[in-house]
Write an enzyme that holds these catalytic residues in place. Sequence first.
Site, PDB file in Angstrom:
ATOM      1  N   ASP A 100       0.858  -1.183   0.000  1.00  0.00           N
ATOM      2  CA  ASP A 100       0.000   0.000   0.000  1.00  0.00           C
ATOM      3  C   ASP A 100       0.894   1.233   0.000  1.00  0.00           C
ATOM      4  O   ASP A 100       1.967   1.229   0.605  1.00  0.00           O
ATOM      5  CB  ASP A 100      -0.909   0.018   1.232  1.00  0.00           C
ATOM      6  CG  ASP A 100      -1.984  -1.053   1.179  1.00  0.00           C
ATOM      7  OD1 ASP A 100      -2.390  -1.431   0.069  1.00  0.00           O
ATOM      8  OD2 ASP A 100      -2.432  -1.498   2.251  1.00  0.00           O
ATOM      9  N   ASP A 114      -6.715  -1.586  -4.793  1.00  0.00           N
ATOM     10  CA  ASP A 114      -7.854  -1.296  -3.916  1.00  0.00           C
ATOM     11  C   ASP A 114      -8.831  -0.338  -4.610  1.00  0.00           C
ATOM     12  O   ASP A 114     -10.049  -0.476  -4.461  1.00  0.00           O
ATOM     13  CB  ASP A 114      -7.385  -0.691  -2.599  1.00  0.00           C
ATOM     14  CG  ASP A 114      -6.497  -1.633  -1.804  1.00  0.00           C
ATOM     15  OD1 ASP A 114      -6.650  -2.859  -1.952  1.00  0.00           O
ATOM     16  OD2 ASP A 114      -5.647  -1.143  -1.045  1.00  0.00           O
TER      17      ASP A 114
END
Length: 135
Positions: A100, A114
């Site tokens: 991330d 995502d």
Amino acid sequence: KYYVVFFLLFIIDRLSKVYFLKKLSLGSFFNLHLNQNIAFSLSIPFYILYPLLFFLLVFLFFTCLKYYQEKSILIWPWSLILLGAFSNILDRLYYQAVIDFIALPYFTVFNLSDLYIFFGVLILIFKEFKFNKKR
């Protein structure tokens, strides 16, 4: 037609993750975070998580195949969800965590995969509301 689009989205996602693995940070908005948990950093034991992820991928694949065979426009959102899930699972298999790097203040850290999943689900919800409104 959409094969090229999804291939490009996949490449952009993978390259962005590799870039941030090497760069670590670009100010406060882009910060590397290796997330060993699931969404919103919820923890699930790996012996439960990996079988769930496998079944999720199988479900998504056959759902995409169904809409592909039907030549349905729903192939787009389902393929976005499959693409995002597949890329994040690749991270888990290779790095033992999801890469991330987009950090929103007071929220969470996430990645392009995502966003693909989010927009795929958003399109499905929109289509459902639009379809139910016509009934």
